[in-house]
Design a protein around this motif. Structure first.
Motif, PDB file in Angstrom:
ATOM      1  N   GLY A 163       0.706  -1.197   0.110  1.00 11.25           N
ATOM      2  CA  GLY A 163       0.073  -0.089  -0.038  1.00 11.25           C
ATOM      3  C   GLY A 163       0.800   1.336   0.088  1.00 11.25           C
ATOM      4  O   GLY A 163       1.923   1.045  -0.215  1.00 11.25           O
ATOM      5  N   ALA A 164       0.138   2.395   0.226  1.00 13.85           N
ATOM      6  CA  ALA A 164       0.884   3.746   0.186  1.00 13.85           C
ATOM      7  C   ALA A 164       0.699   4.230   1.732  1.00 13.85           C
ATOM      8  O   ALA A 164      -0.267   3.726   2.569  1.00 13.85           O
ATOM      9  N   ASP A 165       1.505   5.114   2.154  1.00  8.14           N
ATOM     10  CA  ASP A 165       1.651   5.648   3.492  1.00  8.14           C
ATOM     11  C   ASP A 165       0.790   7.058   3.610  1.00  8.14           C
ATOM     12  O   ASP A 165       1.027   7.820   2.488  1.00  8.14           O
ATOM     13  N   ARG A 166       0.315   7.478   4.667  1.00  6.14           N
ATOM     14  CA  ARG A 166      -0.538   8.637   4.638  1.00  6.14           C
ATOM     15  C   ARG A 166      -0.401   9.257   6.123  1.00  6.14           C
ATOM     16  O   ARG A 166      -0.333   8.234   7.072  1.00  6.14           O
ATOM     17  N   VAL A 167      -0.020  10.369   6.215  1.00  8.12           N
ATOM     18  CA  VAL A 167       0.059  11.129   7.376  1.00  8.12           C
ATOM     19  C   VAL A 167      -1.219  11.376   7.921  1.00  8.12           C
ATOM     20  O   VAL A 167      -2.073  12.273   7.141  1.00  8.12           O
ATOM     21  N   ILE A 168      -1.643  11.148   9.350  1.00  5.60           N
ATOM     22  CA  ILE A 168      -2.924  11.661   9.913  1.00  5.60           C
ATOM     23  C   ILE A 168      -2.593  12.251  11.299  1.00  5.60           C
ATOM     24  O   ILE A 168      -1.467  11.927  11.950  1.00  5.60           O
ATOM     25  N   ASP A 169      -3.715  12.887  11.545  1.00  2.00           N
ATOM     26  CA  ASP A 169      -3.531  13.636  13.005  1.00  2.00           C
ATOM     27  C   ASP A 169      -4.026  12.543  14.096  1.00  2.00           C
ATOM     28  O   ASP A 169      -4.663  11.464  13.794  1.00  2.00           O
ATOM     29  N   VAL A 170      -3.845  12.867  15.411  1.00  5.86           N
ATOM     30  CA  VAL A 170      -4.141  11.793  16.472  1.00  5.86           C
ATOM     31  C   VAL A 170      -4.759  12.666  17.409  1.00  5.86           C
ATOM     32  O   VAL A 170      -4.619  14.103  17.484  1.00  5.86           O
ATOM     33  N   GLY A 171      -5.622  12.320  18.127  1.00  8.04           N
ATOM     34  CA  GLY A 171      -6.340  12.921  19.453  1.00  8.04           C
ATOM     35  C   GLY A 171      -5.799  12.486  20.631  1.00  8.04           C
ATOM     36  O   GLY A 171      -5.456  11.137  21.056  1.00  8.04           O
ATOM     37  N   TRP A 172      -5.735  13.277  21.680  1.00  7.17           N
ATOM     38  CA  TRP A 172      -5.508  13.016  22.917  1.00  7.17           C
ATOM     39  C   TRP A 172      -6.749  13.430  23.889  1.00  7.17           C
ATOM     40  O   TRP A 172      -7.177  14.523  23.589  1.00  7.17           O
ATOM     41  N   ALA A 173      -7.142  12.529  24.983  1.00 11.11           N
ATOM     42  CA  ALA A 173      -7.892  12.955  25.839  1.00 11.11           C
ATOM     43  C   ALA A 173      -7.407  12.572  27.240  1.00 11.11           C
ATOM     44  O   ALA A 173      -6.746  11.289  27.489  1.00 11.11           O
ATOM     45  N   ARG A 174      -7.770  13.400  28.616  1.00  8.55           N
ATOM     46  CA  ARG A 174      -7.570  13.511  29.746  1.00  8.55           C
ATOM     47  C   ARG A 174      -8.698  13.637  30.652  1.00  8.55           C
ATOM     48  O   ARG A 174      -9.090  14.497  30.328  1.00  8.55           O
ATOM     49  N   VAL A 175      -8.815  12.679  31.582  1.00 11.75           N
ATOM     50  CA  VAL A 175      -9.830  13.041  32.429  1.00 11.75           C
ATOM     51  C   VAL A 175      -9.278  13.817  33.520  1.00 11.75           C
ATOM     52  O   VAL A 175      -8.142  13.348  34.220  1.00 11.75           O
ATOM     53  N   LEU A 176      -9.644  15.187  33.691  1.00 11.06           N
ATOM     54  CA  LEU A 176      -9.057  15.847  34.777  1.00 11.06           C
ATOM     55  C   LEU A 176      -9.815  15.757  35.932  1.00 11.06           C
ATOM     56  O   LEU A 176      -9.189  16.169  37.056  1.00 11.06           O
ATOM     57  N   GLU A 177     -11.050  15.098  36.206  1.00 15.45           N
ATOM     58  CA  GLU A 177     -11.419  14.990  37.462  1.00 15.45           C
ATOM     59  C   GLU A 177     -12.646  13.931  37.347  1.00 15.45           C
ATOM     60  O   GLU A 177     -13.197  13.716  36.339  1.00 15.45           O
ATOM     61  N   TYR A 178     -12.323  12.759  38.351  1.00 19.98           N
ATOM     62  CA  TYR A 178     -13.479  11.778  38.131  1.00 19.98           C
ATOM     63  C   TYR A 178     -14.629  11.910  39.329  1.00 19.98           C
ATOM     64  O   TYR A 178     -14.365  12.834  40.047  1.00 19.98           O
ATOM     65  N   ALA A 179     -15.553  11.383  38.863  1.00 15.02           N
ATOM     66  CA  ALA A 179     -16.780  11.215  39.946  1.00 15.02           C
ATOM     67  C   ALA A 179     -16.510  10.176  41.031  1.00 15.02           C
ATOM     68  O   ALA A 179     -15.704   9.269  40.783  1.00 15.02           O
ATOM     69  N   GLU A 180     -16.755  10.715  42.193  1.00 18.73           N
ATOM     70  CA  GLU A 180     -16.609   9.905  43.198  1.00 18.73           C
ATOM     71  C   GLU A 180     -17.566   8.505  43.121  1.00 18.73           C
ATOM     72  O   GLU A 180     -18.645   8.764  42.101  1.00 18.73           O
TER      73      GLU A 180
END
Length: 410
Positions: A163-180
């Motif tokens: 195949g061929a190569d393609r450059v893509i974005d990635v996302g990042w997610a972070r939980v800043l606060e959890y529920a008790e």
């Protein structure tokens, strides 16, 4: 019969027609792919001699006989003996991928579901080495968005080789606060973050992802098996390649029956979603980039790097994998099943470029775009990244890393 009931009947009918059209188009595309001549290694002489490493999830039934096929195809293409690694409960693919890169792999291929793809991608971000996919999971989200075959592992293998190569974005997610556990909010001071300001911007939170080049990539979340990211870690950034979500979509993932998933695949998520049709609407505070926060009532907030979902559904029609920006969908509905039926019809039809601007709608999708988004929901709601659960989050942040990953495509 009141006008509300007539509207509900019309919405159900529109949804049924839209789903039929979507499935017909999907079937035609699948048939066209099967009729196309297979890609052969000889068409890509520059790839001769490439060392390919495979990181496979052995819990997937289709992986059992694939290793033999992989070795045979590589031998027929005059390629070096491939490297074969298997994931474990302790390490779902991050460590194996790093070992493959250390041993000189020219391509590293994720063989499994969305969890395996996430783990392999996490170790490959920023390396410049292409990642291949042989999708044998339930959702196969990234493969769908790259238009890779999701029911033919051997065809996917041919694309890996030639195949061929393609450059893509990635996302990042972070939980800043959890529920008790009782549903109350967790004190941000007890989690090691101030709960204000972007991660990695000097606000007391850890530097993660593309926002902290001096600190390296985010910590690897390689402790959990595919499909679960248990814990209450507010420091680790979790990669997503397709969609992160908070609310109804994550609740569907949390309640999906594993046995049913094995039998009927992604349909199990919709079965699980029935239990939440009458769930509460969320009171959310949403901030996009540096704009002031806004208040909203919604069922779910979804942040996407791309927008195709199983069943021929396109949730984010304007999302592009390599545009350096995230697409956000705030989804809300009222009126129980009738509202959801109308909303589902809107989602299906927007994939064909058709929007519903009728008055008195009881379901709506509001779209926005941003490089960073932060959402806060009092009491907490389930959060997920590409189908892997993060837990009940009170506050969640997501951002994009442009051009972070190279993928092998057709």
């Amino acid at each position: 019969m009141g006008w509300e009931m007539w509207l509900g009947v019309a919405a159900v009918a529109i949804s049924a027609v839209a789903l039929t059209v979507a499935m017909t188009v999907w079937s035609q595309q699948r048939r066209r792919r099967r009729l196309d001549p297979p890609v052969v290694a000889a068409e890509q002489p520059d790839d001769a001699g490439q060392l390919i490493a495979f990181v496979a999830n052995p819990s997937k039934p289709a992986a059992a006989n694939l290793e033999r096929t992989v070795r045979q195809v590589c031998a027929e293409a005059d390629l070096p003996e491939p490297l074969w690694f298997e994931t474990t409960i302790e390490d779902p693919g991050v460590g194996q991928t790093r070992e493959a890169l250390a041993r000189g792999a020219d391509i590293v291929v994720a063989v499994g579901g969305d969890g395996t793809v996430r783990a392999v991608a996490e170790a490959m971000v920023g390396t410049g080495t292409p990642m291949g996919l042989i999708p044998i999971g339930t959702g196969n989200l990234l493969a769908r968005n790259l238009d890779l075959p999701i029911t033919d592992p051997e065809e996917a293998l041919r694309i890996v080789v030639a195949g061929a190569d393609r450059v893509i974005d990635v996302g990042w997610a972070r939980v800043l606060e959890y529920a008790e556990p009782d549903g109350g909010a967790r004190d941000p001071a007890r989690t090691g973050t101030t709960g204000a300001g972007p991660a990695g911007d000097g606000d007391g939170g850890p530097a993660t992802g593309s926002e902290a080049d001096a600190s390296g990539p985010p910590a690897a979340s390689d402790e959990q098996p595919e499909g679960a990211l248990a814990g209450r870690d507010t420091e680790t950034a979790h990669i997503f390649l397709v969609i992160a979500g908070l609310g109804f979509d994550a609740a569907m993932v949390a309640d999906a029956d594993a046995t049913l998933k094995a039998k009927v695949g992604w349909v199990a998520y919709f079965v699980a979603g029935i239990r939440h049709l009458h769930g509460r609407r969320l009171r959310a505070q949403i901030q996009l980039d540096d704009a002031p926060p806004v208040q909203a009532k919604l069922r779910t907030l979804m942040v996407g790097n791309c927008g195709k979902l199983p069943g021929g559904i396109t949730l984010l029609p304007d999302a592009v994998l390599d545009d350096g920006i995230l697409d956000i969908a705030a989804i809300d509905t009222r009126g129980g099943v009738v509202g959801w039926a109308q909303l589902f019809g809107d989602v299906v039809m927007q994939g064909f470029g058709v929007t519903n601007d009728l008055p008195a709608k009881i379901g709506r999708i509001d779209h926005a775009r941003a490089k960073r988004v932060r959402v806060r929901v009092e009491g907490g709601e389930q959060a997920q990244v590409d189908g892997d659960l993060l837990g009940r989050a009170v506050e969640l942040e997501a951002w994009v890393e442009p051009g972070g990953l190279v993928v092998r495509t057709a």
